[in-house]
Design a protein around this motif. Structure first.
Motif, PDB file in Angstrom:
ATOM      1  N   ALA A 224       0.847  -1.203   0.000  1.00 61.25           N
ATOM      2  CA  ALA A 224       0.000   0.000   0.000  1.00 61.25           C
ATOM      3  C   ALA A 224       0.879   1.248   0.000  1.00 61.25           C
ATOM      4  O   ALA A 224       0.652   2.192  -0.763  1.00 61.25           O
ATOM      5  CB  ALA A 224      -0.926  -0.006   1.211  1.00 61.25           C
ATOM      6  N   VAL A 225       1.908   1.242   0.842  1.00 62.76           N
ATOM      7  CA  VAL A 225       2.809   2.394   0.953  1.00 62.76           C
ATOM      8  C   VAL A 225       3.596   2.588  -0.343  1.00 62.76           C
ATOM      9  O   VAL A 225       3.801   3.694  -0.820  1.00 62.76           O
ATOM     10  CB  VAL A 225       3.764   2.190   2.155  1.00 62.76           C
ATOM     11  CG1 VAL A 225       4.959   3.111   2.050  1.00 62.76           C
ATOM     12  CG2 VAL A 225       3.004   2.389   3.466  1.00 62.76           C
ATOM     13  N   ARG A 226       4.022   1.468  -0.927  1.00 67.87           N
ATOM     14  CA  ARG A 226       4.857   1.543  -2.117  1.00 67.87           C
ATOM     15  C   ARG A 226       4.072   2.008  -3.343  1.00 67.87           C
ATOM     16  O   ARG A 226       4.569   2.787  -4.148  1.00 67.87           O
ATOM     17  CB  ARG A 226       5.486   0.167  -2.372  1.00 67.87           C
ATOM     18  CG  ARG A 226       6.542   0.145  -3.462  1.00 67.87           C
ATOM     19  CD  ARG A 226       7.389  -1.108  -3.382  1.00 67.87           C
ATOM     20  NE  ARG A 226       8.173  -1.187  -2.159  1.00 67.87           N
ATOM     21  CZ  ARG A 226       8.804  -2.295  -1.746  1.00 67.87           C
ATOM     22  NH1 ARG A 226       8.712  -3.415  -2.447  1.00 67.87           N
ATOM     23  NH2 ARG A 226       9.512  -2.276  -0.635  1.00 67.87           N
ATOM     24  N   TYR A 227       2.835   1.511  -3.507  1.00 67.33           N
ATOM     25  CA  TYR A 227       2.091   1.774  -4.743  1.00 67.33           C
ATOM     26  C   TYR A 227       0.943   2.762  -4.596  1.00 67.33           C
ATOM     27  O   TYR A 227       0.505   3.354  -5.553  1.00 67.33           O
ATOM     28  CB  TYR A 227       1.556   0.455  -5.336  1.00 67.33           C
ATOM     29  CG  TYR A 227       2.665  -0.420  -5.849  1.00 67.33           C
ATOM     30  CD1 TYR A 227       3.228  -0.177  -7.100  1.00 67.33           C
ATOM     31  CD2 TYR A 227       3.166  -1.472  -5.090  1.00 67.33           C
ATOM     32  CE1 TYR A 227       4.264  -0.963  -7.587  1.00 67.33           C
ATOM     33  CE2 TYR A 227       4.201  -2.274  -5.564  1.00 67.33           C
ATOM     34  CZ  TYR A 227       4.746  -2.015  -6.812  1.00 67.33           C
ATOM     35  OH  TYR A 227       5.770  -2.775  -7.285  1.00 67.33           O
ATOM     36  N   ARG A 228       0.405   2.906  -3.392  1.00 65.18           N
ATOM     37  CA  ARG A 228      -0.747   3.792  -3.227  1.00 65.18           C
ATOM     38  C   ARG A 228      -0.609   4.644  -1.965  1.00 65.18           C
ATOM     39  O   ARG A 228      -1.577   4.806  -1.216  1.00 65.18           O
ATOM     40  CB  ARG A 228      -2.058   2.974  -3.193  1.00 65.18           C
ATOM     41  CG  ARG A 228      -2.409   2.222  -4.480  1.00 65.18           C
ATOM     42  CD  ARG A 228      -2.523   3.171  -5.685  1.00 65.18           C
ATOM     43  NE  ARG A 228      -3.331   4.329  -5.393  1.00 65.18           N
ATOM     44  CZ  ARG A 228      -4.658   4.348  -5.489  1.00 65.18           C
ATOM     45  NH1 ARG A 228      -5.301   3.289  -5.874  1.00 65.18           N
ATOM     46  NH2 ARG A 228      -5.326   5.445  -5.203  1.00 65.18           N
ATOM     47  N   ALA A 229       0.580   5.200  -1.762  1.00 68.30           N
ATOM     48  CA  ALA A 229       0.794   6.038  -0.576  1.00 68.30           C
ATOM     49  C   ALA A 229      -0.209   7.189  -0.554  1.00 68.30           C
ATOM     50  O   ALA A 229      -0.596   7.668   0.517  1.00 68.30           O
ATOM     51  CB  ALA A 229       2.226   6.575  -0.549  1.00 68.30           C
ATOM     52  N   ASP A 230      -0.654   7.618  -1.738  1.00 70.40           N
ATOM     53  CA  ASP A 230      -1.659   8.698  -1.816  1.00 70.40           C
ATOM     54  C   ASP A 230      -2.951   8.338  -1.075  1.00 70.40           C
ATOM     55  O   ASP A 230      -3.687   9.217  -0.651  1.00 70.40           O
ATOM     56  CB  ASP A 230      -1.995   8.991  -3.281  1.00 70.40           C
ATOM     57  CG  ASP A 230      -2.675   7.795  -3.953  1.00 70.40           C
ATOM     58  OD1 ASP A 230      -2.023   6.729  -4.063  1.00 70.40           O
ATOM     59  OD2 ASP A 230      -3.856   7.909  -4.326  1.00 70.40           O
ATOM     60  N   ALA A 231      -3.229   7.036  -0.953  1.00 69.24           N
ATOM     61  CA  ALA A 231      -4.478   6.596  -0.329  1.00 69.24           C
ATOM     62  C   ALA A 231      -4.281   6.166   1.125  1.00 69.24           C
ATOM     63  O   ALA A 231      -5.207   5.711   1.774  1.00 69.24           O
ATOM     64  CB  ALA A 231      -5.085   5.449  -1.134  1.00 69.24           C
ATOM     65  N   VAL A 232      -3.048   6.319   1.651  1.00 67.52           N
ATOM     66  CA  VAL A 232      -2.770   5.890   3.029  1.00 67.52           C
ATOM     67  C   VAL A 232      -2.676   7.133   3.920  1.00 67.52           C
ATOM     68  O   VAL A 232      -1.948   8.072   3.601  1.00 67.52           O
ATOM     69  CB  VAL A 232      -1.452   5.085   3.105  1.00 67.52           C
ATOM     70  CG1 VAL A 232      -1.106   4.736   4.560  1.00 67.52           C
ATOM     71  CG2 VAL A 232      -1.549   3.809   2.270  1.00 67.52           C
ATOM     72  N   SER A 233      -3.416   7.147   5.020  1.00 64.88           N
ATOM     73  CA  SER A 233      -3.354   8.314   5.894  1.00 64.88           C
ATOM     74  C   SER A 233      -2.513   8.074   7.147  1.00 64.88           C
ATOM     75  O   SER A 233      -1.775   8.944   7.586  1.00 64.88           O
ATOM     76  CB  SER A 233      -4.769   8.750   6.296  1.00 64.88           C
ATOM     77  OG  SER A 233      -5.416   7.709   6.999  1.00 64.88           O
TER      78      SER A 233
END
Lengths: 287, 287
Positions: A43-52
Motif C-alpha cells: 500500500a505504501v509503495r504503490y498507493r501512498a496517496d491513499a494511506v493516511s
C-alpha cells in the motif's frame, strides 16, 4: 512520526479503528484497514496517496523489527502518511491479524483511481460476477495481478473488496491494479464501449453454444498473434452457481478448462489462475 | 442397512467416531472420517473397498434428502458398507462438517492401493515437499487430479492426508488417485527407479542453475511431442520456505512461473494448478 505512544486500548480512537474491520464502520468513516507487513508495504509503495496513517507495535523503548522499520521509513517519504507507535494491547484491540503493523486507507482516494479505468487503454481485464467469498475474492485479484491484467472488475453483487480478509488474501495486489465494482449492464456497456470482447469461463455453455476448450483457444492465440489475444475481459461466475444464462448469452466466447482426471470441477480461484495465466503466457509467447 | 436409529450422542460409539477427527484417534482406530455428500459419494463410487460405515442424518420418520438417498443406494451395492441412521444431534457430535452424511474409511485399505504406485506405469506425478496447511494439501490433490496426474506424492514431513480438512478440500479427489507419503531420499530413489525426471517448481533456482520459464518449457513440449513431456514428477516446495537447496540440487529441471504484473509471488495451490494443468495441456495438444 508521532512521538506519543498509544497505550489506551479503550480509547475512542482505538474503537473507531477496530470498527473499520466491519462494513458499517468503513462506510461511516470513509476509511478502511490494511493489516500486516506485506499489505502495508505494498500500500505504501504503490498507493501512498491513499494511506493516511500507519500504526506499528512498539514495546517500551525497543524499536520495531527491521522489516517493519523499512516499511515505516518508506512511508515517511510520503508527506501525507502519519506513523504512530502503539502498544501490543492496542494493536490487538484493533485487529488480531496485524502482525505488528496496520495502515488506514482512504476509500475516496482508492476509488478515484478505480474509476479512471474507463479512460485508460488497458486491454486485459479479469472480471468476476457475484463473487461472494472474501478469500476467493482476494486470491483472484492476486492471480489477475500475477497474470498481468490491467484491471479487475467485480460485477453485480460481490463481496466488499475493502473487507480485511479480501485485502489480506490479495497479498498486496489490491494496491497494484485498479479494482472496480459495477453492475451487470454497466459492465457489458463499458466493455462494449472499449471494444473488448467478454469471454466467459463456463463448463457447460448454453443450449446453442458449446464452450471452446482452453487448449484450442490457446493454440489459436499462438497461431495468430495479431488476433484479439491481447485484449479481452475474461469473466468468471459465482463460486456455487457459475454464470447465469442471461449473462452467458451476452458473452462473445465461452471457454472451459478441460478436466483430465476424475475431478468434477475446479474451484473459482484455481480456474481463474489457470485461465488468466495461460491466456497471458500464450499471447506473450506469440508476440 | 441398520434399522436402529442412533440417538445417544453420549455413547461410546459416537465418542470414538468423533475421535477420528484427531490424528491420535485415527492412529488408534486405524480408521478415518469422510465428511459431507461430495466426499462420501466419491469415496463410495471409487473406493467402496475402503469404506466400512456410513452415517446419515435422519429426523424422525422422514428419509434423507434425494442427494443423500442416492449416495446411500450406491453404497448399499457394496457388501462391505454398513449404513446407519442417526439423529442430527448425534451427527453434530461427531462432526460439524457432515452436512447430513459421514463415512468411516479404513486406513489399511487406502494404504494398500497407495503403495501399489511403485509397481504401476503411471507417468505424471505431482509431488509436494513439506506441505503443511490442510487446505493447501487438499486443494493441490484436487488440482493434480484435474490435471490428469497418475499419483500424488507427499514428500518428507507433510500434513496427514487423512486430516478431515484435507479430505474436504480435495472435493473427493483423495479417492480418485493414489496419494503416497514418503521420505525425501525414498522419493528421489523411487522416481529414479521408475526413470522419471524430477522437475522442481522454484522461482529462484540455485547459484549455478537459473530456472527455466514455464512458457519456454511449454513451447518445447509442444514442439517435441516425443520428448519427456508425458512423464515427470513435478515437485513443489513448502508454502513458506519453498524447496531446500539440497532438494533443488537433486532435481533434473527447475521451472518458474513468470509473473507479468506487480505480484511478488503466487501461493502454493495457485502455482500447482497453473503448472500441472499447463504441462498436461501442452503435452495433450502435442500428442
Amino acid at each position: 512520526m508521532n512521538a506519543q505512544l498509544l497505550d489506551n486500548a479503550k480509547s475512542d480512537r482505538v474503537r473507531r479503528l477496530a470498527d473499520l474491520t466491519r462494513a458499517k464502520g468503513r462506510r461511516k468513516a470513509g476509511r478502511f484497514l490494511i493489516e500486516g507487513p506485506q499489505s502495508v508495504r505494498e500500500a505504501v509503495r504503490y498507493r501512498a496517496d491513499a494511506v493516511s496513517d500507519i500504526y506499528v507495535a512498539s514495546d517500551g523503548q525497543a524499536g520495531a523489527s527491521d522489516v517493519l522499520e523499512r516499511i515505516i521509513q518508506e512511508a515517511l517519504q510520503a508527506d501525507n502518511v502519519y506513523v504512530h507507535r502503539a502498544t501490543r494491547e492496542v494493536m490487538d484491540h484493533i485487529s488480531t491479524d496485524a502482525q505488528g503493523i496496520l495502515a488506514v486507507g482512504e476509500l475516496d482516494a482508492m476509488r478515484a483511481v478505480q474509476t479512471r479505468l474507463a479512460l485508460t487503454q488497458g486491454s486485459r481485464i479479469a472480471a468476476f460476477w457475484q463473487v461472494r467469498d472474501p478469500g476467493n475474492a482476494g486470491t483472484v485479484i492476486r492471480a489477475a495481478d500475477a497474470a498481468g491484467c490491467d484491471a479487475v472488475v467485480f460485477v453485480d453483487d460481490c463481496v466488499d473488496m475493502f473487507n480485511p480478509k479480501v485485502i489480506r488474501s490479495t497479498a498486496g495486489s489490491l494496491f497494484h491494479l485498479p479494482v472496480l465494482t459495477v453492475g451487470t449492464d454497466e459492465f457489458f456497456a463499458m466493455m462494449g464501449e472499449r471494444g473488448l470482447g467478454v469471454w466467459a469461463a463456463d463448463v457447460y455453455g448454453t443450449e446453442t453454444r458449446k464452450p471452446e476448450s482452453l487448449p484450442d483457444v490457446l493454440a489459436r492465440l499462438r497461431a495468430n498473434p495479431t488476433s484479439d489475444g491481447n485484449s479481452y475481459a475474461m469473466l468468471f461466475g459465482n463460486e456455487a452457481r457459475g454464470l447465469s444464462a442471461d449473462v452467458l448469452a451476452q458473452c462473445q466466447r465461452i471457454i472451459s478448462i478441460p478436466l483430465y482426471g476424475k475431478a468434477e470441477s475446479l474451484n473459482l480461484a484455481t480456474s481463474a489462475a489457470i485461465l488468466l495465466m495461460s491466456l497471458t503466457m500464450a499471447s506473450s509467447v506469440a508476440s
